[in-house]
Design a protein around this motif. Structure first.
Motif, PDB file in Angstrom:
ATOM      1  N   ARG A   1       0.831  -1.202   0.000  1.00 15.62           N
ATOM      2  CA  ARG A   1       0.000   0.000   0.000  1.00 15.62           C
ATOM      3  C   ARG A   1       0.864   1.251   0.000  1.00 15.62           C
ATOM      4  NH1 ARG A   1      -4.907  -1.769   4.054  1.00 15.62           N
ATOM      5  NH2 ARG A   1      -6.054  -2.925   2.458  1.00 15.62           N
ATOM      6  N   ILE A   2       2.008   1.146   0.648  1.00 16.34           N
ATOM      7  CA  ILE A   2       3.023   2.203   0.605  1.00 16.34           C
ATOM      8  C   ILE A   2       4.310   1.495   0.194  1.00 16.34           C
ATOM      9  CG2 ILE A   2       4.348   3.905   1.910  1.00 16.34           C
ATOM     10  CD1 ILE A   2       1.884   4.273   3.692  1.00 16.34           C
ATOM     11  N   PRO A   3       4.739   1.681  -1.028  1.00 20.63           N
ATOM     12  CA  PRO A   3       5.919   0.943  -1.488  1.00 20.63           C
ATOM     13  C   PRO A   3       7.178   1.368  -0.736  1.00 20.63           C
ATOM     14  CG  PRO A   3       4.966   2.277  -3.280  1.00 20.63           C
ATOM     15  CD  PRO A   3       4.155   2.533  -2.051  1.00 20.63           C
ATOM     16  N   PRO A   4       8.108   0.428  -0.585  1.00 23.44           N
ATOM     17  CA  PRO A   4       9.380   0.787   0.047  1.00 23.44           C
ATOM     18  C   PRO A   4      10.037   1.940  -0.709  1.00 23.44           C
ATOM     19  CG  PRO A   4       9.192  -1.584  -0.189  1.00 23.44           C
ATOM     20  CD  PRO A   4       8.044  -0.977  -0.948  1.00 23.44           C
TER      21      PRO A   4
ATOM     22  N   ARG B   1      17.398  -5.386   0.647  1.00 19.73           N
ATOM     23  CA  ARG B   1      16.572  -4.291   1.159  1.00 19.73           C
ATOM     24  C   ARG B   1      15.891  -4.783   2.437  1.00 19.73           C
ATOM     25  NH1 ARG B   1      11.881  -3.014  -2.735  1.00 19.73           N
ATOM     26  NH2 ARG B   1      10.945  -4.770  -1.677  1.00 19.73           N
ATOM     27  N   PHE B   2      15.680  -3.881   3.390  1.00 22.05           N
ATOM     28  CA  PHE B   2      14.929  -4.175   4.618  1.00 22.05           C
ATOM     29  C   PHE B   2      13.584  -3.477   4.437  1.00 22.05           C
ATOM     30  CE2 PHE B   2      15.725  -4.515   9.503  1.00 22.05           C
ATOM     31  CZ  PHE B   2      14.523  -5.157   9.681  1.00 22.05           C
ATOM     32  N   SER B   3      12.628  -4.195   3.853  1.00 27.01           N
ATOM     33  CA  SER B   3      11.367  -3.580   3.437  1.00 27.01           C
ATOM     34  C   SER B   3      10.675  -2.813   4.558  1.00 27.01           C
ATOM     35  CB  SER B   3      10.422  -4.638   2.878  1.00 27.01           C
ATOM     36  OG  SER B   3      10.941  -5.177   1.694  1.00 27.01           O
TER      37      SER B   3
ATOM     38  N   THR C   1      -1.433  -4.144   7.481  1.00 27.46           N
ATOM     39  CA  THR C   1      -2.233  -3.076   6.901  1.00 27.46           C
ATOM     40  C   THR C   1      -1.521  -2.407   5.736  1.00 27.46           C
ATOM     41  OG1 THR C   1      -3.350  -2.681   8.999  1.00 27.46           O
ATOM     42  CG2 THR C   1      -3.423  -0.888   7.378  1.00 27.46           C
ATOM     43  N   LEU C   2      -0.216  -2.175   5.892  1.00 25.33           N
ATOM     44  CA  LEU C   2       0.566  -1.530   4.830  1.00 25.33           C
ATOM     45  C   LEU C   2       0.993  -2.507   3.733  1.00 25.33           C
ATOM     46  CD1 LEU C   2       2.843   0.841   6.942  1.00 25.33           C
ATOM     47  CD2 LEU C   2       0.706   1.402   5.745  1.00 25.33           C
ATOM     48  N   ALA C   3       0.775  -3.804   3.976  1.00 26.25           N
ATOM     49  CA  ALA C   3       1.195  -4.866   3.041  1.00 26.25           C
ATOM     50  C   ALA C   3       2.678  -4.733   2.706  1.00 26.25           C
ATOM     51  CB  ALA C   3       0.330  -4.858   1.772  1.00 26.25           C
ATOM     52  N   VAL C   4       3.491  -4.656   3.760  1.00 25.54           N
ATOM     53  CA  VAL C   4       4.942  -4.551   3.574  1.00 25.54           C
ATOM     54  C   VAL C   4       5.438  -5.827   2.879  1.00 25.54           C
ATOM     55  CG1 VAL C   4       7.171  -4.413   4.773  1.00 25.54           C
ATOM     56  CG2 VAL C   4       5.224  -3.060   5.601  1.00 25.54           C
TER      57      VAL C   4
END
Length: 180
Positions: A6-9, A34-36, A171-174
């Motif tokens: 939902r909020i891209p890295p 990367r540490f998402s 929620t953010l779909a990390v």
């Protein structure tokens, strides 16, 4: 298949130089490109560096043993079905002496065979904290038989921190750091 972020890295521009550097160091620490989680949370340039010290303290320097902390974190991740949290902490827990067999006991719950009284009460207290938002008097008394006053306070912060983090991640779909 996981939901799209939902909020891209973010990269350098979205994170700014400080959060970008922290995310890069974190990625090196977990041995990933990367540490998402850091690349997403770091997009809030003021909140991220305020949240990070508490999170780091609970994970690396708290009064609970690293074994106890990982037991609580893995149980929270399991209860919240947060694959990101589980993926990160299965790996970290192994480095702290919690093998796959012990982790399976954590996921099975407090009635799993082979758990000590301390481990059973930690898992029970975590279940109650996450599911009911509190700990029953009976469970609290048992927990207090194993933990100091400072550890009891820290248990509450640790369970709340990772419960909130699991909700945020979901929620953010990390995206997973290790999609395999």
């Amino acid at each position: 298949m996981s939901a799209p972020a939902r909020i891209p890295p973010g990269g350098f521009r979205e994170l700014g130089p400080i959060n970008w550097a922290i995310a890069k160091l974190g990625a090196r620490g977990i041995r990933a490109p990367r540490f998402s989680l850091f690349n997403v949370l770091g997009r809030h340039r003021l909140l991220f560096p305020v949240w990070l010290p508490l999170s780091g303290y609970l994970l690396y320097a708290g009064k609970l043993s690293r074994r106890d902390a990982e037991t609580v974190i893995l149980r929270v991740g399991h209860l919240r079905e947060c694959e990101y949290e589980l993926q990160q902490h299965r790996r970290l827990a192994r480095s702290r002496g919690l093998d796959a067999q012990f982790q399976a006991r954590i996921f099975e719950g407090p009635d799993a065979e082979g758990l000590s009284d301390r481990e059973r009460v930690l898992i029970t207290a975590t279940d109650e904290f996450v599911v009911t938002r509190g700990v029953s008097p009976q469970t609290w008394q048992a927990l207090a038989g194993h933990l100091s006053t400072q550890q009891l306070i820290e248990f509450c912060f640790l369970a709340a921190q990772y419960d909130g983090l699991a909700a945020t991640i979901t929620t953010l779909a990390v995206p997973l750091d290790f999609p395999d």
